[in-house]
Structures are given as C-alpha cells and as structure tokens.
Write a protein that holds these residues in place. Sequence first.
Motif, PDB file in Angstrom:
ATOM      1  N   ARG A   1       0.861  -1.180   0.000  1.00  0.00           N
ATOM      2  CA  ARG A   1       0.000   0.000   0.000  1.00  0.00           C
ATOM      3  C   ARG A   1       0.898   1.231   0.000  1.00  0.00           C
ATOM      4  O   ARG A   1       1.778   1.357   0.838  1.00  0.00           O
ATOM      5  N   GLY A   2       0.667   2.107  -0.988  1.00  0.00           N
ATOM      6  CA  GLY A   2       1.448   3.338  -1.062  1.00  0.00           C
ATOM      7  C   GLY A   2       1.875   3.631  -2.494  1.00  0.00           C
ATOM      8  O   GLY A   2       1.177   3.281  -3.449  1.00  0.00           O
ATOM      9  N   ASN A   3       3.040   4.236  -2.628  1.00  0.00           N
ATOM     10  CA  ASN A   3       3.580   4.615  -3.939  1.00  0.00           C
ATOM     11  C   ASN A   3       4.850   3.829  -4.199  1.00  0.00           C
ATOM     12  O   ASN A   3       5.870   4.050  -3.546  1.00  0.00           O
ATOM     13  N   ALA A   4       4.790   2.920  -5.163  1.00  0.00           N
ATOM     14  CA  ALA A   4       5.935   2.063  -5.466  1.00  0.00           C
ATOM     15  C   ALA A   4       6.964   2.827  -6.290  1.00  0.00           C
ATOM     16  O   ALA A   4       6.614   3.629  -7.152  1.00  0.00           O
ATOM     17  N   GLY A   5       8.215   2.539  -6.033  1.00  0.00           N
ATOM     18  CA  GLY A   5       9.300   3.164  -6.774  1.00  0.00           C
ATOM     19  C   GLY A   5       9.565   2.452  -8.090  1.00  0.00           C
ATOM     20  O   GLY A   5       8.809   1.586  -8.533  1.00  0.00           O
ATOM     21  N   GLN A   6      10.677   2.790  -8.684  1.00  0.00           N
ATOM     22  CA  GLN A   6      11.056   2.270  -9.992  1.00  0.00           C
ATOM     23  C   GLN A   6      11.194   0.749  -9.971  1.00  0.00           C
ATOM     24  O   GLN A   6      11.675   0.169  -9.014  1.00  0.00           O
ATOM     25  N   SER A   7      10.745   0.120 -11.019  1.00  0.00           N
ATOM     26  CA  SER A   7      10.884  -1.316 -11.257  1.00  0.00           C
ATOM     27  C   SER A   7      10.168  -2.193 -10.236  1.00  0.00           C
ATOM     28  O   SER A   7      10.658  -3.252  -9.846  1.00  0.00           O
ATOM     29  N   PHE A   8       9.002  -1.776  -9.818  1.00  0.00           N
ATOM     30  CA  PHE A   8       8.187  -2.594  -8.913  1.00  0.00           C
ATOM     31  C   PHE A   8       7.909  -3.936  -9.588  1.00  0.00           C
ATOM     32  O   PHE A   8       7.425  -4.002 -10.711  1.00  0.00           O
ATOM     33  N   GLY A   9       8.244  -5.021  -8.919  1.00  0.00           N
ATOM     34  CA  GLY A   9       7.976  -6.359  -9.442  1.00  0.00           C
ATOM     35  C   GLY A   9       8.974  -6.870 -10.462  1.00  0.00           C
ATOM     36  O   GLY A   9       8.752  -7.919 -11.054  1.00  0.00           O
TER      37      GLY A   9
END
Length: 79
Positions: free
Chosen positions: A54-62
């Motif tokens: 929950r929130g704001n994912a940074g670069q290259s999530f997953g």
Amino acid sequence: IVNELKPLLDGSEPIRRHYRIRNRDRSVSAALAGELASRYGDAGSPLPIQLQFRGNAGQSFGVWNAAGVELHLIGDAND
C-alpha cells in the motif's frame, strides 16, 4: 522482505504479508526472486506467496518476479 520470509519458505503454509511502500523502495521482489531461484530453480515457489503493498511504489516494482509470487499494489507505481 526476503529476510523476513526466508524462515517461512520451507514451510507448508501459503505466505501472505502486507507492507507499506514508498517511492524510494525500488526493485521490490528482486531479492526474493533470487532467493527462490537459488532454492527451487525456474519453477519458483512451491507454495503461493501473496504480498500486498500500500502506497507509492518506486522504480521497477515487481522486476524479475518469480513464479508463485503474487504482488498486489494498492496505490501508484512509477513504471
């Protein structure tokens, strides 16, 4: 995340965890995918692993996610 989950990977129960995520958290799941690859090869996890963020994912999530791992994001992703 990978340090928290390592003791659970050899268990017999599905793994479900919830985490907060911020924009500075990058390449989430890459280290876990590496750990799973070293243990189980390309087959990935023999048990379901469900991770909710929950929130704001940074670069290259997953990035480099492994078989058997589900990532759910409630929020925004950079890319």
